[in-house]
Motif scaffolding. Sequence first.
Motif, PDB file in Angstrom:
ATOM      1  N   GLU A 132     -14.295  -1.083   6.899  1.00  0.00           N
ATOM      2  CA  GLU A 132     -14.215   0.233   6.254  1.00  0.00           C
ATOM      3  C   GLU A 132     -15.514   0.415   5.470  1.00  0.00           C
ATOM      4  O   GLU A 132     -16.008  -0.539   4.855  1.00  0.00           O
ATOM      5  N   PHE A 135      -6.074  11.456  -1.123  1.00  0.00           N
ATOM      6  CA  PHE A 135      -7.527  11.460  -1.299  1.00  0.00           C
ATOM      7  C   PHE A 135      -8.153  12.421  -0.312  1.00  0.00           C
ATOM      8  O   PHE A 135      -7.574  12.716   0.736  1.00  0.00           O
ATOM      9  N   GLY A 158     -13.689   5.796   1.567  1.00  0.00           N
ATOM     10  CA  GLY A 158     -13.588   4.705   2.522  1.00  0.00           C
ATOM     11  C   GLY A 158     -13.272   5.273   3.896  1.00  0.00           C
ATOM     12  O   GLY A 158     -12.346   6.065   4.030  1.00  0.00           O
ATOM     13  N   ILE A 170     -10.422   5.487  12.476  1.00  0.00           N
ATOM     14  CA  ILE A 170      -9.217   6.311  12.611  1.00  0.00           C
ATOM     15  C   ILE A 170      -9.659   7.660  13.165  1.00  0.00           C
ATOM     16  O   ILE A 170     -10.571   8.281  12.622  1.00  0.00           O
ATOM     17  N   ALA A 213     -11.806   8.894  -2.497  1.00  0.00           N
ATOM     18  CA  ALA A 213     -11.314   7.596  -2.987  1.00  0.00           C
ATOM     19  C   ALA A 213     -11.535   6.507  -1.944  1.00  0.00           C
ATOM     20  O   ALA A 213     -11.871   6.782  -0.789  1.00  0.00           O
ATOM     21  N   SER A 214     -11.324   5.276  -2.394  1.00  0.00           N
ATOM     22  CA  SER A 214     -11.195   4.135  -1.498  1.00  0.00           C
ATOM     23  C   SER A 214      -9.933   3.397  -1.896  1.00  0.00           C
ATOM     24  O   SER A 214      -9.571   3.382  -3.079  1.00  0.00           O
ATOM     25  N   GLY A 215      -9.271   2.789  -0.919  1.00  0.00           N
ATOM     26  CA  GLY A 215      -8.086   1.985  -1.187  1.00  0.00           C
ATOM     27  C   GLY A 215      -8.172   0.719  -0.349  1.00  0.00           C
ATOM     28  O   GLY A 215      -8.009   0.782   0.862  1.00  0.00           O
ATOM     29  N   ARG A 226       1.032   6.763  -6.847  1.00  0.00           N
ATOM     30  CA  ARG A 226      -0.128   7.662  -7.024  1.00  0.00           C
ATOM     31  C   ARG A 226       0.296   9.113  -6.830  1.00  0.00           C
ATOM     32  O   ARG A 226      -0.085   9.985  -7.605  1.00  0.00           O
ATOM     33  N   ARG A 248     -11.549  13.202   2.143  1.00  0.00           N
ATOM     34  CA  ARG A 248     -12.465  12.356   2.931  1.00  0.00           C
ATOM     35  C   ARG A 248     -13.835  12.218   2.283  1.00  0.00           C
ATOM     36  O   ARG A 248     -14.526  11.225   2.503  1.00  0.00           O
ATOM     37  N   TYR A 291       0.835  -1.210   0.000  1.00  0.00           N
ATOM     38  CA  TYR A 291       0.000   0.000   0.000  1.00  0.00           C
ATOM     39  C   TYR A 291       0.870   1.261   0.000  1.00  0.00           C
ATOM     40  O   TYR A 291       0.524   2.276  -0.601  1.00  0.00           O
ATOM     41  N   CYS A 331      -6.053  -1.118   4.431  1.00  0.00           N
ATOM     42  CA  CYS A 331      -4.661  -0.728   4.204  1.00  0.00           C
ATOM     43  C   CYS A 331      -3.859  -0.649   5.499  1.00  0.00           C
ATOM     44  O   CYS A 331      -2.648  -0.471   5.468  1.00  0.00           O
ATOM     45  N   TYR A 372      -1.213  12.991   6.413  1.00  0.00           N
ATOM     46  CA  TYR A 372      -0.755  11.982   7.382  1.00  0.00           C
ATOM     47  C   TYR A 372       0.755  12.140   7.600  1.00  0.00           C
ATOM     48  O   TYR A 372       1.500  12.374   6.648  1.00  0.00           O
TER      49      TYR A 372
HETATM   50  C1  3EB Z   1      -7.768   5.796   5.922  1.00  0.00           C
HETATM   51  O1  3EB Z   1      -8.627   6.534   6.397  1.00  0.00           O
HETATM   52  C2  3EB Z   1      -8.229   4.411   5.542  1.00  0.00           C
HETATM   53  O2  3EB Z   1      -5.586   5.254  -0.197  1.00  0.00           O
HETATM   54  O3  3EB Z   1      -7.223   5.906  -1.471  1.00  0.00           O
HETATM   55  C3  3EB Z   1      -9.494   5.101   2.889  1.00  0.00           C
HETATM   56  C4  3EB Z   1      -9.895   5.698   1.708  1.00  0.00           C
HETATM   57  C5  3EB Z   1      -8.199   4.616   3.002  1.00  0.00           C
HETATM   58  C6  3EB Z   1      -9.005   5.825   0.630  1.00  0.00           C
HETATM   59  C7  3EB Z   1      -6.788   5.511  -0.387  1.00  0.00           C
HETATM   60  C8  3EB Z   1      -7.313   4.739   1.919  1.00  0.00           C
HETATM   61  C9  3EB Z   1      -7.710   5.338   0.753  1.00  0.00           C
HETATM   62  O4  3EB Z   1      -6.577   6.131   5.791  1.00  0.00           O
HETATM   63  C10 3EB Z   1      -7.727   3.945   4.240  1.00  0.00           C
END
Ligand code: 3EB
Length: 333
Positions: free
Chosen positions: A319, A212, A230, A234, A166-168, A150, A214, A143, A312, A201
Amino acid sequence: MPDSPFVVHYADAVEARGLLNQADTILGVVGFGTARPDFLPPSCPFIASPLAPAAGGAMFEIWSAAAPCRPITVGPVMGACTDQLAFGAVTIDEAGSPSLEAAVEAAYLGIFDFLDATGFAAPIRIWNYLTEITEDDNGLERYRHFNVGRHQAFTARLRQPLPPAASGVGGHQGASVIYFLAAHEPALAVENPRQVSAYAYPPIYGPRSPSFSRASVHALGEAETLFVSGTASIVGHKTRHEGDLDGQIAETIENLRAVIGAGERAASGPLGDHWAFKVYLHDSLYRDTVDRAIDAAFGPGSQRLYLRGDMCRAELLVEIEVFRHFELGARRS
Ligand code: 3EB
């Protein structure tokens, strides 16, 4: 009530066949636990996800538009578009690349080439489904390699200040894939007041942050749709409730409420009243517990697609993402 220019259906094979009677208004189809089905017209964009349904047979995520769709392929990206919207999908070609980072960067550069060729400047929602997402690759989690690739492509080509929703998530069948929706104007990026922005982060989560937002609000005419990325347990940037399913579900729902509230405040009108939840489960046995929690928090009567997925962060058990839309608009030609 406004009409949405596009909607999603989560359908089993029987329902999918029925929806495909309107094949000329389908933007794209994603398969879970299935290869391309025979009943899909050859021109219809399709991608097989590495994630399988949490229970039962094959499921299909079907994006439909209010207007006829023109199929278009640009390089490795297969998609379709109306005048207002595009859908596209690409397989991450790891076998043909020196590294996962390079494969991800190439896949995203292919997506930007598709966007340039079709005239859609703005990705508004992206799904990233990686195989073996938490496995180690030369001392770094896959990841985290993905995030580097990316980030490189976005730095070079994304023409908006904030990344899309996004979602991962990880899966185990076939190849890693990316699929997306795009429009002419970027969606309005929304953050979660309970969480550090993912693109901010700290480096303990890898050399490059996940790109991405939220959530995002996308307006076309009167209709506003909400895409929630996603969302997991957290708070700030830290995982909460490690090893505690009920705690993670409750925290995830608090996060959903917070980000949905932020989306409602950011929107200039009402957001869609049709809710579609996609739920990623570390263990399929969690399904009923999560289903009851969604009923209790948001009411019954929404679409829900439950998938077996690897988050991830290995300690995340669940999630959840959401898409809110109105009824599909009257067909315009
Ligand atoms: C998070 O909140 C959980 O890497 O595109 C959620 C949504 C998550 C998108 C991405 C990762 C992604 O970090 C993981």
